[in-house]
Design a protein around this motif. Structure first.
Motif, short mmCIF file in Angstrom:
data_model
loop_
_atom_site.label_atom_id
_atom_site.label_comp_id
_atom_site.label_asym_id
_atom_site.label_seq_id
_atom_site.Cartn_x
_atom_site.Cartn_y
_atom_site.Cartn_z
N PRO A 175 36.36 11.89 106.62
CA PRO A 175 36.74 13.22 107.07
C PRO A 175 37.90 13.29 108.07
N THR A 176 38.44 12.17 108.54
CA THR A 176 39.28 12.24 109.75
C THR A 176 40.72 12.68 109.51
N GLY A 177 41.19 12.58 108.26
CA GLY A 177 42.59 12.92 107.99
C GLY A 177 43.56 11.86 108.51
N SER A 178 43.03 10.68 108.87
CA SER A 178 43.93 9.60 109.33
C SER A 178 44.45 8.86 108.10
N ILE A 179 45.55 8.11 108.30
CA ILE A 179 46.11 7.35 107.19
C ILE A 179 46.37 5.90 107.62
N LEU A 180 46.36 5.00 106.67
CA LEU A 180 46.66 3.61 106.97
C LEU A 180 48.17 3.40 106.88
N SER A 181 48.70 2.54 107.77
CA SER A 181 50.14 2.31 107.80
C SER A 181 50.46 0.97 107.14
N GLU A 182 51.74 0.71 106.99
CA GLU A 182 52.17 -0.57 106.44
C GLU A 182 51.68 -1.72 107.34
N GLU A 183 51.72 -1.46 108.64
CA GLU A 183 51.26 -2.46 109.61
C GLU A 183 49.77 -2.80 109.38
N ASP A 184 48.96 -1.74 109.13
CA ASP A 184 47.54 -1.98 108.82
C ASP A 184 47.42 -2.91 107.63
N MET A 185 48.21 -2.63 106.60
CA MET A 185 48.12 -3.42 105.36
C MET A 185 48.51 -4.87 105.63
N LYS A 186 49.53 -5.05 106.45
CA LYS A 186 49.98 -6.43 106.73
C LYS A 186 48.89 -7.20 107.48
N LEU A 187 48.23 -6.53 108.42
CA LEU A 187 47.16 -7.18 109.17
C LEU A 187 45.97 -7.48 108.26
N LEU A 188 45.71 -6.55 107.34
CA LEU A 188 44.62 -6.76 106.38
C LEU A 188 44.94 -7.97 105.48
N ILE A 189 46.18 -8.07 105.05
CA ILE A 189 46.58 -9.21 104.20
C ILE A 189 46.27 -10.52 104.93
N LYS A 190 46.60 -10.56 106.21
CA LYS A 190 46.34 -11.79 106.99
C LYS A 190 44.85 -12.13 106.96
N LEU A 191 44.01 -11.09 107.01
CA LEU A 191 42.57 -11.34 107.05
C LEU A 191 42.02 -11.83 105.71
N VAL A 192 42.54 -11.28 104.61
CA VAL A 192 41.89 -11.58 103.33
C VAL A 192 42.57 -12.67 102.52
N SER A 193 43.83 -12.98 102.84
CA SER A 193 44.47 -13.97 101.98
C SER A 193 43.77 -15.31 102.12
N GLY A 194 43.63 -16.00 101.00
CA GLY A 194 42.89 -17.27 100.98
C GLY A 194 41.38 -17.09 100.87
N THR A 195 40.91 -15.83 100.80
CA THR A 195 39.47 -15.58 100.61
C THR A 195 39.25 -14.94 99.23
N ASP A 196 37.98 -14.79 98.84
CA ASP A 196 37.67 -14.09 97.58
C ASP A 196 37.24 -12.65 97.85
N ILE A 197 37.53 -12.17 99.03
CA ILE A 197 37.07 -10.81 99.38
C ILE A 197 37.84 -9.79 98.55
N LEU A 198 37.07 -8.85 97.98
CA LEU A 198 37.68 -7.80 97.16
C LEU A 198 37.82 -6.53 97.98
N ILE A 199 38.64 -5.61 97.45
CA ILE A 199 38.87 -4.34 98.15
C ILE A 199 38.58 -3.19 97.20
N LEU A 200 37.88 -2.20 97.72
CA LEU A 200 37.77 -0.95 96.99
C LEU A 200 38.59 0.05 97.80
N SER A 201 39.69 0.52 97.23
CA SER A 201 40.57 1.41 97.98
C SER A 201 40.45 2.82 97.42
#
Ligand code: PMP
Ligand code: GLN
Length: 381
Positions: free
Chosen positions: A171-197
């Motif tokens: 409900p918040t109307g917030s959005i994810l930025s490119e920076e968010d995505m880059k930080l997320l990539i750092k967290l998940v790369s090399g893992t088998d974690i999936l994303i539901l976007s």
């Protein structure tokens, strides 16, 4: 008496049904459940009649009408410069909700952990639980609801199977930025974690910002189910049609469930939607349309005692009432309906622990006249 062992003990009726019902009973202006109160484009309804007359009245192919899948592939490529194969990577669903359910059912095994960001759209947690999964919650804080990715990392265990994103966020109307995505990539790369976007509000991004989809980042795209809804795009939430984009190995699993969950979805509407969205001019003005409504509604409420939170996307405006009352948000929302004639959603409904920051959510996908009448009442609060 039968002993029914509920798979979802403690889950009642969704807040959207509860508030819309109360709104109707009290003849209140309904700014609670998210749906437009104006008609969709008559061109669209004519195209449905045409599709019916043209004989699209039997089962569509299981993954969806080929013409619609191709049209979606073209639209996605045009908007994001990213390719999805219509045969193997796009599946048409009975709305975003079914797509979310199906993706989770295809992936989550008992004991798997899924990270969600709360306040969260209300179908995620119950679906995860129904499948025997564990919900790992990251609570976002008003007014900006930003994500600290180092804190997200702390939620990771060897059982982390999936992360659910939702941008623009309901409900918040917030959005994810490119920076968010880059930080997320750092967290998940090399893992088998999936994303539901969950990107059902992809077109509703304001202030000259662009929608930052996971599909723009190959490291994320390869592990993501991207969920879309035609209900939002076409101002027709009752049609309950949407789709799931996912790389072939994920789509394979998705379709294993989809074929036994619904098999295929409404055929004439799929054909009509394809005809309609083939012409990008039919939807390209949607962000401006809703941005004007957001600004109009915020302007009206500026004269009230509500404090408006930022709204960067979606068709929801959150507001704090902490200067007005210290009631629980559920009590306050009910009183707003009964005493002032306006229905809203208490944001605690989007937290499993019912966290109450004294914030309510308004839907501004309404005629300007509706918004004006509601604001008039809200100024008395
Ligand atoms: N996700 C979010 C964030 C939503 O707000 C909604 C509801 N509109 C959905 C998914 C479900 O979409 P649909 O109505 O197409 O099932
Ligand atoms: N997505 C809509 C909302 O957030 C409602 C969907 C529903 O009623 N299930 O208001």
């Amino acid at each position: 008496m039968l002993n029914i062992q509920s798979k979802l003990p403690g889950i009642g009726t969704t807040i959207f049904s509860v508030m819309s019902k109360l709104a109707a009973e009290h003849n209140a202006i309904n700014l609670s459940q998210g749906f437009p109160d104006y008609p969709c484009d008559p061109k669209l309804t004519e195209l449905v009649s045409k599709a019916m007359k043209d004989g699209f009245n039997q089962y569509a192919p299981m993954p969806g009408n080929p013409f619609l899948k191709e049209t979606i592939a073209e639209k996605v490529e045009k908007l994001y410069r990213v390719k999805y194969n219509p045969d193997t990577e796009i599946t048409i669903t009975a709305g975003g909700t079914q797509a979310i359910f199906t993706a989770l059912a295809a992936i989550i095994n008992p004991g798997d952990e899924v990270i969600i960001f709360e306040p969260a759209y209300d179908c995620y947690a119950p679906t995860i639980k129904l499948l025997g999964g564990q919900v790992k919650t990251y609570e976002l804080a008003p007014p900006n609801y930003d994500i600290d990715w180092d804190m997200v990392k702390k939620l990771f265990t060897s059982n982390t199977r999936m992360i659910i994103l939702n941008s623009p966020q309901n409900p918040t109307g917030s959005i994810l930025s490119e920076e968010d995505m880059k930080l997320l990539i750092k967290l998940v790369s090399g893992t088998d974690i999936l994303i539901l976007s969950d990107e059902v509000y992809e077109h509703l991004v304001y202030d000259e910002q662009k929608h930052t989809s996971v599909m723009l980042f190959p490291e994320l795209k390869k592990r993501s189910f991207v969920i879309a809804s035609f209900g939002k795009l076409l101002h027709a939430t009752g049609w309950k049609l949407g789709y799931c984009l996912a790389p072939e190995p994920l789509t394979k699993e998705f379709r294993k469930v989809h074929q036994f969950n619904v098999f295929s979805v409404n055929s004439p509407m799929q054909q009509a939607i394809a005809d309609y969205i083939k012409e990008p001019g039919n939807y390209s003005g949607i962000a401006t349309f809703f941005e004007k409504k957001r600004d109009f509604f915020r302007g009206l409420l500026a004269e009230s005692r509500f404090e408006l939170l930022p709204c960067k996307g979606s068709y929801f405006q959150c507001a704090s009432y902490s200067k007005i009352s210290d009631e629980k948000d559920t009590d306050f929302s009910i009183r707003l309906i009964k005493e002032f004639g306006v229905a809203t959603i208490p944001v605690s409904a989007f937290y499993q622990k019912a966290t109450d920051h004294k914030i309510i959510r308004f839907c501004f996908a309404k005629e300007n006249l509706t918004l004006e009448s509601a604001a008039k009442k809200l100024k008395n609060v």
